[in-house]
Motif scaffolding. Structure first.
Motif, PDB file in Angstrom:
ATOM      1  N   UNK A 101      39.537  37.486  16.448  1.00  0.00           N
ATOM      2  CA  UNK A 101      40.370  38.736  16.614  1.00  0.00           C
ATOM      3  C   UNK A 101      40.498  38.910  18.030  1.00  0.00           C
ATOM      4  N   UNK A 102      41.532  39.653  18.357  1.00  0.00           N
ATOM      5  CA  UNK A 102      42.199  39.822  19.516  1.00  0.00           C
ATOM      6  C   UNK A 102      41.396  40.904  20.206  1.00  0.00           C
ATOM      7  N   UNK A 115      45.424  43.397  22.951  1.00  0.00           N
ATOM      8  CA  UNK A 115      46.377  44.311  21.993  1.00  0.00           C
ATOM      9  C   UNK A 115      46.974  45.324  22.772  1.00  0.00           C
ATOM     10  N   UNK A 116      46.590  46.039  23.862  1.00  0.00           N
ATOM     11  CA  UNK A 116      47.173  46.696  24.700  1.00  0.00           C
ATOM     12  C   UNK A 116      48.417  46.190  25.242  1.00  0.00           C
ATOM     13  N   UNK A 136      44.989  48.756  17.267  1.00  0.00           N
ATOM     14  CA  UNK A 136      43.890  49.221  18.082  1.00  0.00           C
ATOM     15  C   UNK A 136      43.002  50.093  17.743  1.00  0.00           C
ATOM     16  N   UNK A 137      43.499  51.039  16.944  1.00  0.00           N
ATOM     17  CA  UNK A 137      42.926  52.333  16.466  1.00  0.00           C
ATOM     18  C   UNK A 137      41.742  51.797  15.668  1.00  0.00           C
ATOM     19  N   UNK A 138      42.059  50.992  14.762  1.00  0.00           N
ATOM     20  CA  UNK A 138      41.247  50.528  13.884  1.00  0.00           C
ATOM     21  C   UNK A 138      40.181  49.410  14.542  1.00  0.00           C
ATOM     22  N   UNK A 194      47.613  42.221  12.863  1.00  0.00           N
ATOM     23  CA  UNK A 194      48.208  42.206  14.257  1.00  0.00           C
ATOM     24  C   UNK A 194      46.665  41.664  15.036  1.00  0.00           C
ATOM     25  N   UNK A 195      46.772  40.627  15.702  1.00  0.00           N
ATOM     26  CA  UNK A 195      45.500  40.052  16.512  1.00  0.00           C
ATOM     27  C   UNK A 195      44.454  39.930  15.577  1.00  0.00           C
TER      28      UNK A 195
END
Length: 99
Positions: A7-8, A13-14, A35-37, A77-78
């Protein structure tokens, strides 16, 4: 069989988000959700809340009348899974008081 996909990190991710923000706002909204998750699951409540707000702000600019309009383009995502559909209602339901 287990997955060996990493996982990124939030920083990765930012960085992706910053690039996407200038080229594809929908993709940026998906990354903001991820990102929030990721940060919520890590217990970083305040930072997660910021990304929830960013995601919601980006989603405001998109129509949400049909499933096709709110369907995510990516599965994850990532390494962070995305919902099948991404719109304000989904974000608020998934993040509760963080939204």
């Amino acid at each position: 069989m287990t997955s060996t996909t990493r996982t990124a990190s939030a920083a990765e991710l930012e960085a992706a988000f910053q690039q996407e923000l200038t080229t594809d706002r929908w993709t940026a909204a998906e990354t903001a959700y991820a990102l929030a998750l990721l940060l919520r699951d890590a217990g970083a409540w305040d930072t997660s809340r910021e990304w929830v707000r960013q995601c919601l702000q980006l989603l405001e600019g998109f129509p949400s009348d049909t499933e096709e309009q709110v369907a995510t383009r990516r599965i994850s995502v990532g390494g962070v899974p995305l919902p099948t559909y991404l719109h304000e209602g989904v974000v608020r339901e998934r993040f509760g008081e963080l939204a």
